[in-house]
Design a protein around this motif. Sequence first.
Motif, short mmCIF file in Angstrom:
data_model
loop_
_atom_site.label_atom_id
_atom_site.label_comp_id
_atom_site.label_asym_id
_atom_site.label_seq_id
_atom_site.Cartn_x
_atom_site.Cartn_y
_atom_site.Cartn_z
N PRO A 55 0.81 -1.23 0.00
CA PRO A 55 0.00 0.00 0.00
C PRO A 55 0.84 1.28 0.00
O PRO A 55 0.48 2.26 -0.64
N LEU A 56 1.97 1.26 0.72
CA LEU A 56 2.83 2.44 0.75
C LEU A 56 3.44 2.69 -0.63
O LEU A 56 3.45 3.82 -1.12
N GLU A 112 0.76 3.93 -3.13
CA GLU A 112 0.42 5.34 -2.93
C GLU A 112 1.59 6.23 -3.37
O GLU A 112 1.38 7.28 -3.98
N VAL A 146 2.19 3.01 8.31
CA VAL A 146 1.95 4.44 8.17
C VAL A 146 3.11 5.17 7.51
O VAL A 146 2.92 6.24 6.93
N TRP A 171 8.53 7.24 2.58
CA TRP A 171 7.14 7.56 2.35
C TRP A 171 6.35 7.59 3.63
O TRP A 171 6.57 6.78 4.53
N THR A 172 5.41 8.53 3.72
CA THR A 172 4.43 8.57 4.79
C THR A 172 3.05 8.52 4.15
O THR A 172 2.78 9.28 3.21
N HIS A 173 2.21 7.66 4.65
CA HIS A 173 0.85 7.55 4.13
C HIS A 173 0.17 8.92 4.22
O HIS A 173 0.34 9.65 5.20
N SER A 174 -0.61 9.25 3.21
CA SER A 174 -1.21 10.59 3.14
C SER A 174 -2.07 10.92 4.36
O SER A 174 -2.19 12.09 4.71
#
Length: 175
Positions: free
Chosen positions: A21-22, A25, A68, A87-90
Amino acid sequence: MTSAPDLTVVHVPVSDPRVRPLLRELGDEYSRRYGKDAHEELARYPDEEFTAPHGGVLLLLLEAGEPVAGGAFRRYDAATAELKRIWTHSAHRRRGLARRVVAELEREAAGRGYRRVFLTTGPRQPEARALYLATGYTPLFDTGADPETLGPLPFEKHLPRSPRTTAPTREAATQ
């Protein structure tokens, strides 16, 4: 900005399903920012480059079992780790998570014997540029120039020696 919550840092392979998922995205956002499909670029490096002994371990921060934020590093050269895929989840931004990811990646790289970290970010990622400047990275480009005229923006940071050093060897990196 709210403070970073209590998190668990886990080391996982790129193939771990919690990573997908990361990266999805991340690819979607890069595709929007740069106007072309970025998913292929994210898949350009083999997963093995992000696992020991090749000089990389993907870090994934979890909150209540959900991913996250995360990042990875890979061997750039014998003394240098290259940070990738930070990356950081939005839904979890502006909480200090990216700073924590960078610090954890630096700590792990130093523990593996790396003395320097190298990374690039894109010209349409001003928040990444600000993060690296704020966390002590030296820009290897003219910061006064229009980022769009420069292409990828390279940074470096020299790491302190770590007491737990297991430096990757050239032999280990090619096996």
